[in-house]
Design an enzyme around this catalytic site. Sequence first.
Site, PDB file in Angstrom:
ATOM      1  N   SER A 187       0.843  -1.338   0.015  1.00 24.77           N
ATOM      2  CA  SER A 187       0.012  -0.033  -0.108  1.00 24.77           C
ATOM      3  C   SER A 187       0.773   1.229   0.087  1.00 24.77           C
ATOM      4  O   SER A 187       1.954   1.111   0.217  1.00 24.77           O
ATOM      5  CB  SER A 187      -1.004  -0.045   1.359  1.00 24.77           C
ATOM      6  OG  SER A 187      -1.380   1.185   1.280  1.00 24.77           O
ATOM      7  N   TYR A 205      -1.872  -0.524  10.265  1.00 21.51           N
ATOM      8  CA  TYR A 205      -2.224  -0.903   8.955  1.00 21.51           C
ATOM      9  C   TYR A 205      -0.778  -0.348   8.310  1.00 21.51           C
ATOM     10  O   TYR A 205      -0.303  -1.474   7.342  1.00 21.51           O
ATOM     11  CB  TYR A 205      -3.282  -0.237   8.269  1.00 21.51           C
ATOM     12  CG  TYR A 205      -3.467  -0.597   6.833  1.00 21.51           C
ATOM     13  CD1 TYR A 205      -4.249  -1.772   6.433  1.00 21.51           C
ATOM     14  CD2 TYR A 205      -3.013   0.218   5.875  1.00 21.51           C
ATOM     15  CE1 TYR A 205      -4.700  -2.016   5.218  1.00 21.51           C
ATOM     16  CE2 TYR A 205      -3.411   0.161   4.603  1.00 21.51           C
ATOM     17  CZ  TYR A 205      -4.096  -0.815   4.123  1.00 21.51           C
ATOM     18  OH  TYR A 205      -4.314  -1.249   2.976  1.00 21.51           O
TER      19      TYR A 205
END
Lengths: 589, 289
Positions: A459, A472
Amino acid sequence: MSIEQATERWVRTGGVELCVAELGDPARPTVLLVHGYPDSKEVWADVASRLAAHFHVVLYDVRGHGRSTAPQPLRGGFTLEKLTDDFLAVADAVSPDEPVHLVGHDWGSVQAWEFVTVRRTEGRIASFTSMSGPSLDHFGHWIKKRATRPTPRRAAQLLGQGAKSWYVYMLHTPVLPELAWRGPLGRQWPKILQRVEKVPAGDYPTASLPQDAAHGAWLYRDNVRARLRRPRADAYAHAPVQLITPTGDAFLSERLYDDLEQWAPRLVRRSLPAKHWVPRTRPDQLAAWIGDFVTATEDTAAGVAPRDTAASGPHADRFGGQLVLVTGAAGGIGRATAYAFAEAGARIVAVDRDAEGAARTAEMARLIGAPDAWAETVDVSDEQAMEKLAEKVATEYGVVDVLVNNAGIGLSGSFLDTTPEDWKKVLDVNLWGVIHGCRLFGKQMADRGQGGHIVNTASAAAYQPSRALPAYSTSKAAVLMLSECLRAELAGRGIGVSAICPGLVNTNITATARFAGVSAEEEKRRQQKSSRLYGLRNYPPEKVADAVLKAVVRNQAVVPVTPEARGARLLSRFAPKALRAIARMEPPL
Amino acid sequence: MTSAAVSAVSASQGELTARLRGFREVQRLAYACAEAVAAQLKPGVTEREAARMQRYWLRERGVADWFHLPFAWFGDRTAFVGFRVPLQFFPTNRRLEAGMPFILDMAPVHQGFTADIGYSGCLGLNPVHDKLLADLEPHRELILREVRERRPLREIYEDVERLMTRQGYANRHRAYPFGVIAHKVGQVKERRWSPRLFGFGTQALKGLAGDALHGHRDGWSPLWSPYTFSDHPPRPGLWAVEPHLGFRGTGAKFEEILVVTDSKDPEQSAFWLDDDLPHVRRWAEEKSA
């Protein structure tokens, strides 16, 4: 060395005796494999044994090679006309009634192009699969076109191929090549193949190599100058042609085949990330593509209609028939990626813990071009379930060619609010899911030794710090680093590893994300709000899927997708302080 | 004006008032036009020609005014691939080929009644298109059910979008102006001269603008969108509902009128104006087969 379980016979033609080996059921369609230079029919051993289960496989040593005898004198004994005589003699001996499916590699392909473009073989060839060997006539026209009207691009193509053809010039010198092959080069050749061409060690090349290579020099001397100077103008293929192009071929440029549709109207293109000796390095893929092409040609001849959902998407040449496993395939980027691979003709294994969603992905994948697609319900964080999956996939579907570790969950909230359970959950899926995937399927790929590719969905959060996404971002940063390390480790085995770093993409991850440190009601509100924001941003997962395919084709290491991800990547390199300032901002939720 | 028309539904029989019958007639006329034009489509026909065929067909049958002029989309334009500006909705010189999906979308005004319909088809076999068409059915059910539950329009919009995502499709009505899944239609005055603005009839636009103005004061909007201005329960009236699925270069939609009333009876509070439409018949046939 002889090929296992092959029956041998001798075919006498034009003053030479050809050693012909046969495998498989003679009642099945005949596949005739022609070897290149400096090789003998044993170069095909791995491909032949795989094809023998479904076809009548025939191989022969080209005159002067292997156990076939050499013409006397050598000069003038290797012209394409004489090689065509040999082919017809072998074809008549092994398949007198039916046309044969021709497969050629390197010089085998060069001569097979001659077979398939001259009139006297019409009706004897059902199909032709060419790899790493252009028609000398087409090559001659290719050179003429570029030399007579040289644009910068054409000139560059000409010079590029000219440099790759260095060995052709060497082979035209008298006596020296023979001396080299019978001397030090012949002795060193197996090691050179292993080191430079990554050909696995084993009982290839055979002991006849120095002899093969010395005789084979006449293939070049008898044909190359004559054909390149005066290429035939009528070299049109009278059978369907499948062209397999190894993209890492040191001797032949991919550009050679740019105009091929003009000569072979029924052309199917395939490309393979491999070096020149694909029959040794990629036997599984070759056997699959040859088998598919032969079967499709036989079906067409028998009047069976081809599938009405043929793959026509981008990169179909690269992924056709390959096995692609995608985790998190029930939605978002995973599903879009599965679809994109399906459109390119790959076989799909859609893995997700959402059984219904995975089944739906598999169903739609079949509709848009996947020859086959399966859904598997597995939680990627479950080690045992993943091991079972790996075993099942290997036994039932085969070794995965492209693995996409995409499954992930979202977790937002400040670090101080994030509980150990939250941490465990997000790391279990986002990091351990990837580790399990790479460990199990990467091992299968490495053991097979025929290349492959692993894509991990990281990501933009992997390099963009943020006070809102500590857990995350940590998990994704780990995935990014894991991908980079794995890439270094697996590079030597022909397995590529890519990390995809998408920014804000309109998927379901926002609606299912956990927001730490807030009430259930507030969590619901934030999920809705973030879903709406991502909806407004509206970057489609399909574009990420396109980037995944491109990353595999180009073997890219890190691929930021979406402008904000690219911008953050740039900042992380050149202005990390700016990124840190952004990291302090509270997201508008 | 439309709310007056729809409040007058005979509660016992569900029979339609004269006004609703008028709307149903023009909707049927529009669908008949779509089927007639679709039957004439063959390889090589362009979008412009298809749009013209619809226009002529309806004009011959007395249509003089339009909510909007007929559209036709072929191939990947049915999924609005690469659409960035509204001008791209207008018919182009794209030619129809075998296996291509197409959508005909028209909104004629006949004797003052407006219809707005969308008709999806394909030239020859296209399994993906068949699947898309079949998967539109649950959307028709979902929309009606949630309107009867009086859920805010914005939430229904999001539920439709979620269902599309679950089915593996993209929401393509988001490409329409304001991303609308539906908009109100009503009766318009028949005038001898009714100019058009960017393909939209000025009379109909006037009606829509009037609704928008009133709605703005009362907290509702004649456009059913994903935005806050649609965060209100269904407003009585006639809504042209057009869920539009997109799947990798293939798109499919239906568009028809949903009648919303202020009746307390759930069955009467919302219903589809007509259940005898090509896509509904098709689903029934598939079920029986």
